[in-house]
Structure formats: C-alpha cells, structure tokens
Write an enzyme that holds these catalytic residues in place. Structure first.
Site, PDB file in Angstrom:
ATOM      1  N   GLU A   1      -3.061  -8.713   2.610  1.00  0.00           N
ATOM      2  CA  GLU A   1      -3.539  -9.267   3.875  1.00  0.00           C
ATOM      3  C   GLU A   1      -5.045  -9.094   4.056  1.00  0.00           C
ATOM      4  OE1 GLU A   1      -2.811  -4.951   4.932  1.00  0.00           O
ATOM      5  OE2 GLU A   1      -2.025  -6.424   3.507  1.00  0.00           O
TER       6      GLU A   1
ATOM      7  N   CYS B   1       0.849  -1.191   0.000  1.00  0.00           N
ATOM      8  CA  CYS B   1       0.000   0.000   0.000  1.00  0.00           C
ATOM      9  C   CYS B   1       0.888   1.246   0.000  1.00  0.00           C
ATOM     10  CB  CYS B   1      -0.988  -0.026   1.169  1.00  0.00           C
ATOM     11  SG  CYS B   1      -2.341   1.167   0.970  1.00  0.00           S
TER      12      CYS B   1
ATOM     13  N   HIS C   1      -3.954  -4.310  -0.555  1.00  0.00           N
ATOM     14  CA  HIS C   1      -3.630  -4.991   0.700  1.00  0.00           C
ATOM     15  C   HIS C   1      -3.745  -6.501   0.508  1.00  0.00           C
ATOM     16  CE1 HIS C   1      -3.494  -1.544   3.482  1.00  0.00           C
ATOM     17  NE2 HIS C   1      -4.379  -0.998   2.680  1.00  0.00           N
TER      18      HIS C   1
END
Length: 202
Positions: free
Chosen positions: A184, A79, A182
C-alpha cells in the site's frame, strides 16, 4: 468483499484505500462472522510480534483465522502480518506464531548494516507465480522491518530482496500469502501486486 483484520496493530486505512484503488471492497473488522463471509482476509500489522499475537488472542481471532485458512480461503499477511504466518519469532524473546508457513523470524545480525531495513529495495523473483505477474527484478517496494523470515523451505519464497541476506519479500504456501514490504506504500508496483492478488481470487 475482503476482510481487513482490525486487531489494534497498524494503520488499516492505507490498506483499505489501496484495495479500493484496484477495485476490491475492503471491510475493516474483527467480527468473526464477517471473516467467515469474506472472499479473502488481509492481516496487516506493524510493531512487535508478541504484542500482535497477544491482540489476536485478546480478540479471539486465531480460531477464526485457522478455520478460514483450513477451508482454503486466501489469507494475505502484510509486513508484521506476514511474520505472524510463521512458526515462531525471536523478537525480544521466543514467541509462537500462527504456523501456517514453516519457519521462523530472526533479527538482522550482519555487521555494519542499518537496522531497521527501511526504504526502497528491489524484488528478485525466486519462482513463477501469478503474484508476480508483470513484476520484474528491477521493481522496487517499500520495506520497514528489523526482523526477517527464514522459511524452512525456500521454495515458499516467491520473491526476495537482498539486505546482507536473502530477505523473503513475498511468500506463499497454498492459500497463505505474505508480503514483508508495504504494497500500500509501494506506488505502482504495490498496486500491481494487489491487482495480482485480486486476479488470484477471481
């Protein structure tokens, strides 16, 4: 062991948890000795470019990052961390970045689009790379950003998304990698991308 750089910018625990989900040991740290010992380094980040660079300077981390990148260690920016990899950003002024990948960070300007670019968007593969193994043009990842990278060489872009312009989603130059979205927070696709990162390290 993967060092997750702790420089007071962003939620590091989600990245730590996602690494564990793919069998990688993450260590959240700003200890330069641990950065030197790590197999790879992850530079996460959310917020403003200038604040992030100021924090890297405050914690005296830039020289350590430079030295590890120079010796060939893999660095993954996520990011805002990806944006820091470039030469400069025009977010609220003009600010220098880490200059690992030539290019700059600019704001979305197309009329009528919502800013930030937030939510799920599909990746379009730009070139072959182990990073996108088992990833297709129909796979969606989660973005949240108001500025995007304009690389000097579009061949540094592994995959991009369409949002009024071609938005680099994954970039790589040698041992420096960035993901604008992202991983994650990108469910199974994000985990596959982190598995691919793990495979690159092995």
């Amino acid at each position: 062991m993967i060092a997750i750089v702790d420089y007071d910018v962003g939620n590091l625990k989600n990245v730590y948890t996602a690494l564990g989900d793919v069998g990688l040991e993450g260590v959240i740290t700003r200890d330069k000795k641990i950065l030197d010992q790590a197999e790879a380094i992850i530079l996460p980040g959310v917020g403003a470019f200038s604040d992030a660079m100021a924090n890297l300077r405050k914690f005296d981390l830039i020289d350590a990052l430079d030295a590890n990148v120079k010796k060939g260690k893999f660095l993954l920016g996520i990011c805002l961390g990806m944006q820091l990899l470039f030469d400069k950003s025009y977010e609220d002024g003009e600010f220098s970045g880490l200059s690992y990948i030539p290019g700059e960070i600019v704001k979305f300007t197309a009329p009528g689009i919502k800013i930030p670019h937030m939510g799920w968007n599909n990746l379009i593969i730009n070139r072959e790379s182990l990073l996108v193994k088992n990833i297709s043009n129909e796979d969606y990842v989660y973005f949240v950003h108001s500025y995007y990278a304009v690389p000097a060489d579009f061949n540094d872009v592994v995959a991009y998304a369409e949002y009024s312009v071609k938005v680099p989603g994954i970039v790589q130059r040698d041992n420096v990698i960035g993901m604008q979205f992202h991983p994650e927070k990108s469910s199974a696709v994000g985990l596959q991308l982190l598995k691919n990162f793990k495979e690159i390290l092995s």
